[in-house]
Structure formats: structure tokens, C-alpha cells
Design a protein around this motif. Structure first.
Motif, short mmCIF file in Angstrom:
data_model
loop_
_atom_site.label_atom_id
_atom_site.label_comp_id
_atom_site.label_asym_id
_atom_site.label_seq_id
_atom_site.Cartn_x
_atom_site.Cartn_y
_atom_site.Cartn_z
N GLY A 27 0.80 -1.21 0.00
CA GLY A 27 0.00 0.00 0.00
C GLY A 27 0.83 1.26 0.00
O GLY A 27 1.49 1.58 0.99
N GLY A 29 -0.11 4.18 0.20
CA GLY A 29 -0.67 5.21 1.06
C GLY A 29 -0.45 4.95 2.54
O GLY A 29 -0.95 5.69 3.38
N HIS A 59 -7.53 2.56 -2.81
CA HIS A 59 -7.76 2.81 -1.39
C HIS A 59 -9.18 2.38 -1.12
O HIS A 59 -10.13 2.96 -1.64
#
Length: 69
Positions: A27, A29, A59
């Protein structure tokens, strides 16, 4: 709809992330070490026979909306 699209889920072995992100965090993020994320993504892409730049992620939000790539 996924004919010809390589897709899958990865397990708990083979990643380089540690702590709460262990082992295979991909990920971008997250607050994981960016170099660990990059290496995990490289390894995941290699398993598909593709460059890491070809991986697509989202996301996740729990809503009625759908995203098509």
C-alpha cells in the motif's frame, strides 16, 4: 470481466515489511518504509511476470461506489 487480466492475492510469506505492515505491504498510502513497499511491489509484480509499474491498487472505502480500471 477478468479474462486475460492477471490478478490474485498474496500470502504471508516472502515480503520485507515489518511490524504491523509485515510481511507483504504493497500500500503506497501507508506509513510503511517506502523502500519496503517498493521491494514488496517488485516481488509481487515479478510473480506475475510484469514490471512493478503495472500494478494497480486502490484505497478501499466501504461504500456503494465501484471503480473500474
Amino acid at each position: 470481466m477478468l479474462a486475460g487480466v492477471k490478478h490474485g492475492f498474496f500470502g504471508r510469506a516472502g515480503g520485507v515489511s515489518t511490524a504491523i505492515y509485515a510481511p507483504h505491504n504493497a500500500g503506497t498510502g501507508s506509513n510503511d518504509d517506502p523502500s519496503a513497499i517498493a521491494e514488496n511491489r517488485r516481488r509481487i509484480a515479478a510473480a506475475f511476470g510484469a514490471p512493478a509499474t503495472h500494478l494497480v491498487g486502490v484505497h478501499q472505502v466501504h461504500s456503494p461506489d465501484a471503480v473500474f480500471i
